[in-house]
Write a protein that holds these residues in place. Sequence first.
Motif, PDB file in Angstrom:
ATOM      1  N   ASP A  61      46.523  48.020  54.103  1.00  0.00           N
ATOM      2  CA  ASP A  61      47.721  48.094  54.950  1.00  0.00           C
ATOM      3  C   ASP A  61      48.199  46.723  55.395  1.00  0.00           C
ATOM      4  O   ASP A  61      49.403  46.486  55.517  1.00  0.00           O
ATOM      5  CB  ASP A  61      47.432  48.962  56.177  1.00  0.00           C
ATOM      6  N   SER A  62      47.276  45.816  55.605  1.00  0.00           N
ATOM      7  CA  SER A  62      47.654  44.515  56.152  1.00  0.00           C
ATOM      8  C   SER A  62      48.355  43.615  55.136  1.00  0.00           C
ATOM      9  O   SER A  62      48.946  42.601  55.523  1.00  0.00           O
ATOM     10  CB  SER A  62      46.410  43.797  56.689  1.00  0.00           C
ATOM     11  N   VAL A  63      48.323  43.965  53.859  1.00  0.00           N
ATOM     12  CA  VAL A  63      48.921  43.100  52.846  1.00  0.00           C
ATOM     13  C   VAL A  63      50.050  43.783  52.081  1.00  0.00           C
ATOM     14  O   VAL A  63      50.696  43.141  51.244  1.00  0.00           O
ATOM     15  CB  VAL A  63      47.869  42.578  51.846  1.00  0.00           C
ATOM     16  N   LYS A  64      50.301  45.036  52.361  1.00  0.00           N
ATOM     17  CA  LYS A  64      51.371  45.743  51.653  1.00  0.00           C
ATOM     18  C   LYS A  64      52.704  45.039  51.826  1.00  0.00           C
ATOM     19  O   LYS A  64      53.065  44.631  52.926  1.00  0.00           O
ATOM     20  CB  LYS A  64      51.472  47.191  52.170  1.00  0.00           C
ATOM     21  N   GLY A  65      53.404  44.896  50.713  1.00  0.00           N
ATOM     22  CA  GLY A  65      54.707  44.246  50.748  1.00  0.00           C
ATOM     23  C   GLY A  65      54.639  42.730  50.620  1.00  0.00           C
ATOM     24  O   GLY A  65      55.665  42.085  50.409  1.00  0.00           O
ATOM     25  N   ARG A  66      53.429  42.166  50.743  1.00  0.00           N
ATOM     26  CA  ARG A  66      53.288  40.709  50.641  1.00  0.00           C
ATOM     27  C   ARG A  66      52.445  40.290  49.432  1.00  0.00           C
ATOM     28  O   ARG A  66      52.699  39.240  48.844  1.00  0.00           O
ATOM     29  CB  ARG A  66      52.635  40.154  51.913  1.00  0.00           C
ATOM     30  N   PHE A  67      51.479  41.104  49.087  1.00  0.00           N
ATOM     31  CA  PHE A  67      50.569  40.788  47.978  1.00  0.00           C
ATOM     32  C   PHE A  67      50.884  41.699  46.798  1.00  0.00           C
ATOM     33  O   PHE A  67      51.258  42.863  46.967  1.00  0.00           O
ATOM     34  CB  PHE A  67      49.115  41.000  48.384  1.00  0.00           C
ATOM     35  N   THR A  68      50.693  41.154  45.601  1.00  0.00           N
ATOM     36  CA  THR A  68      50.890  41.931  44.377  1.00  0.00           C
ATOM     37  C   THR A  68      49.731  41.679  43.434  1.00  0.00           C
ATOM     38  O   THR A  68      49.417  40.519  43.120  1.00  0.00           O
ATOM     39  CB  THR A  68      52.203  41.532  43.674  1.00  0.00           C
ATOM     40  N   ILE A  69      49.103  42.770  43.000  1.00  0.00           N
ATOM     41  CA  ILE A  69      48.015  42.662  42.037  1.00  0.00           C
ATOM     42  C   ILE A  69      48.552  43.015  40.658  1.00  0.00           C
ATOM     43  O   ILE A  69      49.375  43.917  40.512  1.00  0.00           O
ATOM     44  CB  ILE A  69      46.831  43.574  42.441  1.00  0.00           C
ATOM     45  N   SER A  70      48.107  42.282  39.658  1.00  0.00           N
ATOM     46  CA  SER A  70      48.537  42.539  38.287  1.00  0.00           C
ATOM     47  C   SER A  70      47.395  42.153  37.353  1.00  0.00           C
ATOM     48  O   SER A  70      46.415  41.530  37.773  1.00  0.00           O
ATOM     49  CB  SER A  70      49.794  41.732  37.953  1.00  0.00           C
ATOM     50  N   ARG A  71      47.538  42.545  36.101  1.00  0.00           N
ATOM     51  CA  ARG A  71      46.473  42.224  35.157  1.00  0.00           C
ATOM     52  C   ARG A  71      47.046  41.888  33.800  1.00  0.00           C
ATOM     53  O   ARG A  71      48.134  42.355  33.436  1.00  0.00           O
ATOM     54  CB  ARG A  71      45.458  43.361  35.055  1.00  0.00           C
ATOM     55  N   ASP A  72      46.306  41.087  33.074  1.00  0.00           N
ATOM     56  CA  ASP A  72      46.644  40.753  31.702  1.00  0.00           C
ATOM     57  C   ASP A  72      45.399  41.024  30.879  1.00  0.00           C
ATOM     58  O   ASP A  72      44.466  40.200  30.844  1.00  0.00           O
ATOM     59  CB  ASP A  72      47.067  39.285  31.599  1.00  0.00           C
ATOM     60  N   ASN A  73      45.354  42.171  30.247  1.00  0.00           N
ATOM     61  CA  ASN A  73      44.153  42.563  29.522  1.00  0.00           C
ATOM     62  C   ASN A  73      43.895  41.681  28.299  1.00  0.00           C
ATOM     63  O   ASN A  73      42.759  41.582  27.831  1.00  0.00           O
ATOM     64  CB  ASN A  73      44.233  44.031  29.111  1.00  0.00           C
ATOM     65  N   THR A  74      44.920  41.030  27.800  1.00  0.00           N
ATOM     66  CA  THR A  74      44.718  40.119  26.667  1.00  0.00           C
ATOM     67  C   THR A  74      43.991  38.856  27.105  1.00  0.00           C
ATOM     68  O   THR A  74      43.359  38.180  26.286  1.00  0.00           O
ATOM     69  CB  THR A  74      46.050  39.729  26.013  1.00  0.00           C
ATOM     70  N   GLU A  75      44.089  38.537  28.387  1.00  0.00           N
ATOM     71  CA  GLU A  75      43.412  37.349  28.942  1.00  0.00           C
ATOM     72  C   GLU A  75      42.167  37.729  29.730  1.00  0.00           C
ATOM     73  O   GLU A  75      41.525  36.838  30.294  1.00  0.00           O
ATOM     74  CB  GLU A  75      44.372  36.572  29.853  1.00  0.00           C
ATOM     75  N   ASN A  76      41.841  39.028  29.795  1.00  0.00           N
ATOM     76  CA  ASN A  76      40.713  39.501  30.612  1.00  0.00           C
ATOM     77  C   ASN A  76      40.831  39.006  32.045  1.00  0.00           C
ATOM     78  O   ASN A  76      39.851  38.566  32.661  1.00  0.00           O
ATOM     79  CB  ASN A  76      39.369  39.050  30.017  1.00  0.00           C
ATOM     80  N   ALA A  77      42.038  39.075  32.562  1.00  0.00           N
ATOM     81  CA  ALA A  77      42.306  38.496  33.874  1.00  0.00           C
ATOM     82  C   ALA A  77      43.058  39.463  34.766  1.00  0.00           C
ATOM     83  O   ALA A  77      43.882  40.256  34.300  1.00  0.00           O
ATOM     84  CB  ALA A  77      43.114  37.208  33.726  1.00  0.00           C
ATOM     85  N   VAL A  78      42.775  39.364  36.044  1.00  0.00           N
ATOM     86  CA  VAL A  78      43.510  40.078  37.080  1.00  0.00           C
ATOM     87  C   VAL A  78      43.967  39.050  38.091  1.00  0.00           C
ATOM     88  O   VAL A  78      43.209  38.146  38.458  1.00  0.00           O
ATOM     89  CB  VAL A  78      42.648  41.161  37.745  1.00  0.00           C
ATOM     90  N   TYR A  79      45.206  39.183  38.523  1.00  0.00           N
ATOM     91  CA  TYR A  79      45.799  38.202  39.427  1.00  0.00           C
ATOM     92  C   TYR A  79      46.151  38.843  40.763  1.00  0.00           C
ATOM     93  O   TYR A  79      46.445  40.038  40.841  1.00  0.00           O
ATOM     94  CB  TYR A  79      47.055  37.613  38.792  1.00  0.00           C
TER      95      TYR A  79
END
Length: 120
Positions: A61-79
């Motif tokens: 709840d404290s980060v909604k609207g400010r933080f965004t999680i995403s991933r790139d499975n080709t890079e084995n990475a999550v941002y």
Amino acid sequence: VQLQAYGGGLVQAGGSLRLACVASGSFFRINTVSWYRQAPGEQRELVAGIFGSGNSPNYGDSVKGRFTISRDNTENAVYLRMNSLQPEDTAVYYCNANIGTLTGGSQVYWGQGTQVTVSS
């Protein structure tokens, strides 16, 4: 398998940072990945999570609207893109990943943590 988190640093209030969580080694696939954070004297709290498909990310709840999680499975990475940072976001940020093994099971790994400090 190793899980490394990096991208932390010192930023002024209102600024942005992007954290990365990268898996390396031999594995089948990366399933759910979550970011947690822990401030001094506080319990570790869930910041955001994302499924292997990338669908239905969820946020604390404290980060909604400010933080965004995403991933790139080709890079084995999550941002974790963090905008409008506030001093209360100061913490060590950890990534946690459920990783499918080559033998058909899965195992949970933690990254080493990266410090985020937001100055007022």
